[in-house]
Write an enzyme that holds these catalytic residues in place. Structure first.
Site, short mmCIF file in Angstrom:
data_model
loop_
_atom_site.label_atom_id
_atom_site.label_comp_id
_atom_site.label_asym_id
_atom_site.label_seq_id
_atom_site.Cartn_x
_atom_site.Cartn_y
_atom_site.Cartn_z
N LYS A 235 1.92 0.86 -10.99
CA LYS A 235 3.08 0.54 -10.16
C LYS A 235 4.33 0.89 -10.93
CE LYS A 235 3.86 -1.66 -6.15
NZ LYS A 235 2.92 -1.86 -5.05
N1 GLU Z 1 2.89 0.53 -2.20
C1 GLU Z 1 1.68 0.43 -1.45
C2 GLU Z 1 0.85 -0.75 -1.91
O1 GLU Z 1 1.37 -1.70 -2.45
C3 GLU Z 1 0.91 1.75 -1.39
C4 GLU Z 1 0.52 2.33 -2.71
C5 GLU Z 1 -0.02 3.76 -2.61
O2 GLU Z 1 -0.14 4.30 -1.51
O3 GLU Z 1 -0.31 4.30 -3.68
O4 GLU Z 1 -0.32 -0.79 -1.69
#
Ligand code: GLU
Length: 439
Positions: free
Chosen positions: A129
């Site tokens: 993240k």
């Molecule tokens: N931000 C989204 C989540 O928290 C998607 C992450 C992604 O598609 O890599 O799952």
């Protein structure tokens, strides 16, 4: 003699030595919540528990300075992060959020939840993240682009289509993914569509990606409602956050005959017992940026949101919204976590004792990353699927993953969150064991 005692090696009791302070379980934020969730799963991991310490330590943490020229001629510095929590099952994967309250420990927790989520739906990724501590609403479009590009360049040393693949999250969107893809491609000297997902369709994006998280929320919600004997038609739904996740989930529930009775976002809380006009509300949010000021609803106090009479509650905004302070007031029979980390462990216990079913983030909002996976596969093969196929594959994966977790919860008499962690952590730690330690 004296030099021998000075040279005594520090005794390392495997996994028992204290965590560095920034990883500590006394952390009251999302990271501390995550550690408590891990502690709850360890007794269910059998022999794999000996690797569990891995889950408590992010593999790689990068903090970057992001300096940019502001429109007024000054230079501003923003703090950016990218955390790769675990890459045992594949490259890191997870979004990037732009928010004024982003912290390193929050990004660590979000990266860890991505590891669990990706393993829960069995897509071949680890968890990662990123984020920048900034209120993007205060930036001009040019400043936003310069900040995004500089951040991408700074984290460029650890991202890549086979290393770590960012995607949208809170306050980031397709345009930001396009700038990230372009910056990475310019720096590497080759067009690299697979370095980010959630891109515009014309740039290697996938049909259905924008709606995927909300569609996944709706899909698991219907599956769980079926188990509870609850009808979606006529069910009263309250939604917190009406953006890419809450807005789409709300729309799908309304289309299935549910009544969206209350919606809360940063601009206020609105209520309509007969059910809000969801298409009109979505249009209002598109035009004004929030639900506040929507004419066809009553305005209620933000605190009153937790007392709303409803059958389904969908927190789809930020972490730590459902706490020991409000969990006792919630009237819903079922909570579907569209957001990451919206419920604290203390609140989880209260909800469980009150027989309120919680569909945890790590399965409920996994639809987004599932279609991100489809996007990445399509980019590699340069062969693009139609939306019908994408949605059908998404629904199949979500239903299958949910059924497996439901069975574990029934068999082992644990919450759906612990069940999801059992399924996912076993997968992660099994690959950890197979790969072994290097060197
Ligand atoms: N931000 C989204 C989540 O928290 C998607 C992450 C992604 O598609 O890599 O799952």
């Amino acid at each position: 003699m004296s030099h021998a005692s000075a040279a005594q090696p520090v005794a390392v009791d495997h996994g028992q030595h204290p965590l560095p302070s920034y990883l500590d379980a006394s952390n009251l934020g999302p990271w501390g919540n995550y550690l408590q969730q891990v502690d709850r799963v360890i007794p269910h991991l059998g022999s794999l528990a000996r690797w569990a310490e891995t889950l408590k330590r992010p593999k790689r943490v990068l903090i970057v300075d992001v300096p940019i020229h502001m429109d007024n001629g000054t230079v501003a510095h923003f703090e950016g992060y990218r955390v790769q929590h675990n890459v045992s099952r594949g490259p890191g994967k997870g979004g990037v959020r732009f928010h004024q309250d982003v912290t390193l420990s929050e990004v660590m927790a979000l990266s860890a939840w991505m590891s669990v989520k990706n393993a829960a739906v069995n897509v071949p990724y680890g968890g990662a993240k990123g984020g920048i501590r900034v209120d993007p609403k205060k930036l001009s479009l040019g400043e936003l682009e310069r900040m995004t590009r500089r951040y991408t360049s700074e984290i460029g040393i650890i991202i890549g289509p086979n290393k770590d693949i960012p995607a949208p999250d809170v306050n980031t969107n397709e345009q930001i993914m396009a700038w990230m893809m372009d910056t990475y491609s310019m720096n590497t000297g080759s067009t690299s569509t697979g370095v980010v997902t959630g891109k515009p369709i014309d740039l290697g994006g996938s049909l259905g990606r924008r709606e995927a998280t909300g569609r996944g929320v709706y899909t698991v919600g219907c599956e769980a409602a079926h188990h509870l004997g609850m009808e979606i038609k006529g069910a009263r739904v309250a939604v917190q956050g009406f953006g890419n996740v809450g807005g789409v989930a709300g729309k799908l529930f309304a289309e299935a005959g549910a009544r969206i009775v209350a919606v809360q976002d940063h601009s206020g809380t609105i209520y309509q017992g007969a059910g809000l006009d969801v298409p009109a509300l979505l249009q209002h949010v598109l035009e004004t940026g929030g639900v506040g000021g929507f004419a066809k609803a009553e305005v209620i106090a933000n605190e009153a949101f937790w007392d709303v009479d409803c059958d389904i509650l969908i927190p789809a905004a930020l972490e730590q919204q459902i706490t020991a302070d409000n969990a006792g007031r919630i009237k819903a029979r079922m909570i579907i976590e569209g957001a990451n980390g919206p419920t604290t462990p203390a609140a989880d216990d209260i909800l469980q004792s009150r027989d309120i079913l919680v569909l945890p983030d790590v399965i409920a909002n996994a639809g987004g990353v599932t279609v991100s996976y489809f996007e990445w596969v399509q980019d590699f093969s340069s062969f693009f699927w139609d939306e019908e196929e994408i949605n059908a594959r998404l629904v199949k994966i979500m239903k299958h993953a949910f059924a497996a977790v439901w069975d574990v919860a029934q068999d082992q008499k644990v919450s759906l969150r612990t069940a999801t962690f059992i399924v996912a952590c076993k997968r992660i730690l099994h690959t950890r064991e197979l790969r072994g330690l290097y060197p």
